[in-house]
Design a protein around this motif. Sequence first.
Motif, PDB file in Angstrom:
ATOM      1  N   LYS A   1      20.497  -8.674   3.281  1.00 53.16           N
ATOM      2  CA  LYS A   1      20.438  -9.972   2.668  1.00 53.16           C
ATOM      3  C   LYS A   1      19.325 -10.673   3.032  1.00 53.16           C
ATOM      4  O   LYS A   1      18.318 -11.038   2.173  1.00 53.16           O
ATOM      5  N   ASN A   2      19.308 -11.398   4.172  1.00 54.58           N
ATOM      6  CA  ASN A   2      18.147 -12.180   4.701  1.00 54.58           C
ATOM      7  C   ASN A   2      17.715 -11.630   6.030  1.00 54.58           C
ATOM      8  O   ASN A   2      18.625 -11.069   6.753  1.00 54.58           O
TER       9      ASN A   2
ATOM     10  N   VAL B   1      13.681  -1.004  -0.812  1.00 60.01           N
ATOM     11  CA  VAL B   1      14.014  -1.209   0.431  1.00 60.01           C
ATOM     12  C   VAL B   1      13.048  -0.880   1.550  1.00 60.01           C
ATOM     13  O   VAL B   1      12.988  -1.497   2.552  1.00 60.01           O
ATOM     14  N   LYS B   2      11.957   0.142   1.278  1.00 60.43           N
ATOM     15  CA  LYS B   2      10.838   0.113   2.047  1.00 60.43           C
ATOM     16  C   LYS B   2      10.082  -1.177   2.313  1.00 60.43           C
ATOM     17  O   LYS B   2       9.723  -1.359   3.460  1.00 60.43           O
ATOM     18  N   LYS B   3       9.940  -1.687   1.233  1.00 62.11           N
ATOM     19  CA  LYS B   3       9.164  -3.157   1.415  1.00 62.11           C
ATOM     20  C   LYS B   3       9.911  -4.026   2.158  1.00 62.11           C
ATOM     21  O   LYS B   3       9.292  -4.671   3.208  1.00 62.11           O
TER      22      LYS B   3
ATOM     23  N   PRO C   1      25.157 -10.597   9.741  1.00 61.55           N
ATOM     24  CA  PRO C   1      24.049 -10.911  10.526  1.00 61.55           C
ATOM     25  C   PRO C   1      24.156 -12.608  10.400  1.00 61.55           C
ATOM     26  O   PRO C   1      24.491 -13.572   9.486  1.00 61.55           O
ATOM     27  N   VAL C   2      23.750 -13.241  11.590  1.00 63.31           N
ATOM     28  CA  VAL C   2      23.382 -14.442  11.790  1.00 63.31           C
ATOM     29  C   VAL C   2      22.098 -15.034  11.370  1.00 63.31           C
ATOM     30  O   VAL C   2      21.264 -13.999  11.036  1.00 63.31           O
TER      31      VAL C   2
END
Length: 347
Positions: A136-137, A273-275, A220-221
């Motif tokens: 996500k981030n 995904v690679k980027k 994730p936080v």
Amino acid sequence: MKIALDAMGGDYAPDSPISGAIEALHLFPDVHLILVGNEPIVKEIFYKKNGQAVQQRVEFLHTSQVVGMEDPPIESVRHKRDSSISRCVELIKKGEADAVVSAGNTGAVVAAATVYLRTLPGISRAGIASVIPTEKNPFILIDSGAIIDSTPENLLDFGIMGSIYAKKILGVSNPRVGLLSIGTENVKGNELTKSAFKLLSKSNLNFVGNIEGRDLFENPVDVVVCDGFVGNVVLKTSESVATAVVRWLKREFKKNPIRILGAILAKGAFESVKKKTNYEEYGGALLLGIRGTCIIAHGSSTPKAICNAIRVAREALIQNVNHIIIEEIKAHHELIEEHKRTSLPIT
């Protein structure tokens, strides 16, 4: 703004830093670079790569020494004072540069920054803030390798500084801060994490408590707080796993024609995904807590990674990150003093 670039730092120096410098100068008209290193070699490569178009915003500073990746950090600062790393940091101390970018020996960069610049008021130790991508981030991992003997107070400072980084550089309005431990319960962990938990709980941060290793990518936080030893292990492990998975997939896809066709059809997804997982996109890690702006880039930085490291330095200067850290640390100390005076719970 003036940014000093360690032209001799990194596995592919001086070629890669110089190429990245030229790319950054084309992208950021407000940036002026000081290329620090062996001047004859640096100039030769700079002009070979058609640096003439941006030469009005470039200075060269000659140095006679280079810090190797294997050199002990403190010794390199003491005995290689004319190294590109030391001279870059000295430029900030003299007020001749606003920031420094180096892909050289991380320990030497941290040592030089600490010795020459000292830490910000209210901060006892600096921490490396690395940006880690997720589905996500991205999140901030701090400390990812500056110090390995952290105190609970250091971890609190890391939480405050990491939260500011997430707000100002990543654009997160109210960053969630988590303490990396071996269990989510506040009684889990070692003495360091249990003591740090108490301090973080009493701060005005958006502290969500302990998080485990599995939460880093599953839940994730925005800011992950840990000591430098643990943080560096997490950072290096994450990098190696990402590289290994890509390599495994390539092998599996090449095993038969049907898989090869599937790989072709899914090429767009793989490229995306690679980027997202490519360290080059994030440039470098900001060394937070020193009296200056210092970006530590990956040792194997490509020109693109160097360019993005310069971008991160530029953003940190524009957002005035250090001034905000000073104000936030001051506000926290005032909050603690008020709590002591009134004996009221901190909210």
